[in-house]
Design a protein around this motif. Sequence first.
Motif, PDB file in Angstrom:
ATOM      1  N   SER A 129     -37.279  -1.004  11.053  1.00  0.00           N
ATOM      2  CA  SER A 129     -37.257  -0.147  12.240  1.00  0.00           C
ATOM      3  C   SER A 129     -37.042   1.313  11.863  1.00  0.00           C
ATOM      4  CB  SER A 129     -36.138  -0.586  13.187  1.00  0.00           C
ATOM      5  OG  SER A 129     -36.305  -1.929  13.570  1.00  0.00           O
ATOM      6  N   PRO A 130     -37.932   2.212  12.307  1.00  0.00           N
ATOM      7  CA  PRO A 130     -37.756   3.642  12.035  1.00  0.00           C
ATOM      8  C   PRO A 130     -36.988   4.328  13.158  1.00  0.00           C
ATOM      9  CG  PRO A 130     -39.884   3.299  13.021  1.00  0.00           C
ATOM     10  CD  PRO A 130     -39.220   1.930  12.952  1.00  0.00           C
ATOM     11  N   VAL A 131     -36.676   5.597  12.962  1.00  0.00           N
ATOM     12  CA  VAL A 131     -36.142   6.456  14.023  1.00  0.00           C
ATOM     13  C   VAL A 131     -36.968   7.729  14.036  1.00  0.00           C
ATOM     14  CG1 VAL A 131     -33.790   5.555  13.839  1.00  0.00           C
ATOM     15  CG2 VAL A 131     -34.453   7.555  12.504  1.00  0.00           C
ATOM     16  N   VAL A 132     -36.949   8.440  15.171  1.00  0.00           N
ATOM     17  CA  VAL A 132     -37.683   9.693  15.297  1.00  0.00           C
ATOM     18  C   VAL A 132     -36.924  10.806  14.580  1.00  0.00           C
ATOM     19  CG1 VAL A 132     -38.541  11.443  16.895  1.00  0.00           C
ATOM     20  CG2 VAL A 132     -38.760   9.003  17.464  1.00  0.00           C
ATOM     21  N   ASN A 133     -37.590  11.484  13.663  1.00  0.00           N
ATOM     22  CA  ASN A 133     -37.001  12.630  12.990  1.00  0.00           C
ATOM     23  C   ASN A 133     -36.869  13.773  13.999  1.00  0.00           C
ATOM     24  OD1 ASN A 133     -36.839  15.191  11.516  1.00  0.00           O
ATOM     25  ND2 ASN A 133     -37.232  13.984   9.676  1.00  0.00           N
ATOM     26  N   PRO A 134     -35.642  14.285  14.246  1.00  0.00           N
ATOM     27  CA  PRO A 134     -35.462  15.298  15.287  1.00  0.00           C
ATOM     28  C   PRO A 134     -36.139  16.634  14.997  1.00  0.00           C
ATOM     29  CG  PRO A 134     -33.443  15.024  14.036  1.00  0.00           C
ATOM     30  CD  PRO A 134     -34.367  13.925  13.603  1.00  0.00           C
ATOM     31  N   ASP A 135     -36.500  16.871  13.741  1.00  0.00           N
ATOM     32  CA  ASP A 135     -37.110  18.146  13.378  1.00  0.00           C
ATOM     33  C   ASP A 135     -38.632  18.087  13.313  1.00  0.00           C
ATOM     34  OD1 ASP A 135     -34.646  19.569  13.091  1.00  0.00           O
ATOM     35  OD2 ASP A 135     -34.331  18.496  11.216  1.00  0.00           O
ATOM     36  N   THR A 136     -39.175  16.928  12.934  1.00  0.00           N
ATOM     37  CA  THR A 136     -40.630  16.830  12.771  1.00  0.00           C
ATOM     38  C   THR A 136     -41.310  15.950  13.813  1.00  0.00           C
ATOM     39  OG1 THR A 136     -40.527  14.889  11.307  1.00  0.00           O
ATOM     40  CG2 THR A 136     -40.293  17.070  10.284  1.00  0.00           C
ATOM     41  N   GLY A 137     -40.537  15.025  14.429  1.00  0.00           N
ATOM     42  CA  GLY A 137     -41.138  14.079  15.356  1.00  0.00           C
ATOM     43  C   GLY A 137     -41.725  12.863  14.685  1.00  0.00           C
ATOM     44  N   ASP A 138     -41.717  12.841  13.359  1.00  0.00           N
ATOM     45  CA  ASP A 138     -42.226  11.686  12.625  1.00  0.00           C
ATOM     46  C   ASP A 138     -41.211  10.550  12.675  1.00  0.00           C
ATOM     47  OD1 ASP A 138     -44.493  13.131  11.902  1.00  0.00           O
ATOM     48  OD2 ASP A 138     -43.521  13.926  10.093  1.00  0.00           O
ATOM     49  N   PHE A 198     -31.818   9.366  24.637  1.00  0.00           N
ATOM     50  CA  PHE A 198     -32.585  10.469  25.206  1.00  0.00           C
ATOM     51  C   PHE A 198     -32.936  11.481  24.114  1.00  0.00           C
ATOM     52  CE2 PHE A 198     -28.038  11.332  26.197  1.00  0.00           C
ATOM     53  CZ  PHE A 198     -27.841  12.485  25.461  1.00  0.00           C
ATOM     54  N   PHE A 199     -33.926  12.332  24.431  1.00  0.00           N
ATOM     55  CA  PHE A 199     -34.420  13.312  23.469  1.00  0.00           C
ATOM     56  C   PHE A 199     -33.754  14.675  23.688  1.00  0.00           C
ATOM     57  CE2 PHE A 199     -38.079  10.405  24.206  1.00  0.00           C
ATOM     58  CZ  PHE A 199     -38.042   9.772  22.968  1.00  0.00           C
ATOM     59  N   ASN A 200     -33.507  15.369  22.594  1.00  0.00           N
ATOM     60  CA  ASN A 200     -32.947  16.721  22.650  1.00  0.00           C
ATOM     61  C   ASN A 200     -34.098  17.720  22.640  1.00  0.00           C
ATOM     62  OD1 ASN A 200     -31.733  19.185  22.286  1.00  0.00           O
ATOM     63  ND2 ASN A 200     -30.419  18.538  20.586  1.00  0.00           N
ATOM     64  N   PRO A 201     -34.396  18.372  23.772  1.00  0.00           N
ATOM     65  CA  PRO A 201     -35.551  19.279  23.820  1.00  0.00           C
ATOM     66  C   PRO A 201     -35.410  20.493  22.922  1.00  0.00           C
ATOM     67  CG  PRO A 201     -34.239  19.454  25.824  1.00  0.00           C
ATOM     68  CD  PRO A 201     -33.680  18.291  25.056  1.00  0.00           C
ATOM     69  N   ARG A 203     -34.647  20.282  19.767  1.00  0.00           N
ATOM     70  CA  ARG A 203     -35.093  19.882  18.433  1.00  0.00           C
ATOM     71  C   ARG A 203     -36.599  19.680  18.483  1.00  0.00           C
ATOM     72  NH1 ARG A 203     -30.700  17.911  15.430  1.00  0.00           N
ATOM     73  NH2 ARG A 203     -32.093  18.150  13.628  1.00  0.00           N
ATOM     74  N   PRO A 204     -37.363  20.388  17.661  1.00  0.00           N
ATOM     75  CA  PRO A 204     -38.825  20.376  17.796  1.00  0.00           C
ATOM     76  C   PRO A 204     -39.451  18.991  17.700  1.00  0.00           C
ATOM     77  CG  PRO A 204     -38.131  21.392  15.716  1.00  0.00           C
ATOM     78  CD  PRO A 204     -36.918  21.269  16.560  1.00  0.00           C
ATOM     79  N   GLY A 205     -38.902  18.148  16.830  1.00  0.00           N
ATOM     80  CA  GLY A 205     -39.464  16.812  16.704  1.00  0.00           C
ATOM     81  C   GLY A 205     -39.258  15.972  17.940  1.00  0.00           C
ATOM     82  N   GLU A 206     -38.082  16.095  18.545  1.00  0.00           N
ATOM     83  CA  GLU A 206     -37.795  15.333  19.757  1.00  0.00           C
ATOM     84  C   GLU A 206     -38.547  15.926  20.946  1.00  0.00           C
ATOM     85  OE1 GLU A 206     -33.786  14.012  20.412  1.00  0.00           O
ATOM     86  OE2 GLU A 206     -33.254  14.406  18.336  1.00  0.00           O
TER      87      GLU A 206
END
Length: 293
Positions: A129-138, A198-201, A203-206
Amino acid sequence: MKRDSRAGYCASSPELEHWLTRHIAQGFDAESLVLSMLRSGYDAAFARHAVSAAIGHPPAVASAAAPAPVAKAAATPTVTGGNAFRHKDREMPILFRLDSPRILLLQNLLDDAECDAVVALARDRLQRSPVVNPDTGDENLIDARTSMGAMFQVGEHALLQRIEARIAAVTGWPVEHGEGFQVLNYKPGGEYQPHFDFFNPKRPGEARQLRVGGQRVATMVIYLNSPASGGATAFPRIGLEVAPVKGNAVLFSYGLPDGALDERTLHAGLPVEAGEKWIATKWLREHPYRSRG
């Protein structure tokens, strides 16, 4: 608008009266209107009184941990004695409810056969299971999350369609606002350390994630088995642990009445101590969701 510090919003306004008039004209019943007001932070007694005055008869409804009201009609549950939801032939008792933060524990969301069938669907798809990188969105693999997971598209299988319709009935949130199921398997020692859904707006990746359905507004975690020991869903900021019991589901939402995100919904999957844990996670978005192609 006034607010009782011990409860929710408890004063009328022209905007509320217009909202009630418009939704009554659109065919919403008393139960649906009260439920929507509760989700928006109104005091329960005030909501029932306001709807009763507007529609002409008193509703009877229990509050639920779910997102704010939507602008279109969605399936709404039948509340049995205020302590259970009913959808078609299934009754789902409410085991506990918190109003702040909004957390609801349901029994019997899935029966044993449905739990086993979802696990069977996922077995051949399991990947780390991956997680979303908060800086890149990958999507990256990190040590804080040690589960194996399988992703499904919305409506991909008849069984998942049936469960998604049931979730929509319980939450009042349309099926198309849900992300596809993520089924997770944790072996002994497996865990997911404290995190927000939830996503932190900022952070560019999120922020990239917000373009495909807006912010996440709620999470439902469905327990597909009962581990021998460990594996609870923990909310460390409020001192709550939810034991993983087969067929039960915990639903929590993170929107506050002022539009802020409730950081008390920080949560973790505690380490599995014996046996293994299977869960299915459904995230709900503020707008219709489309996966990134």
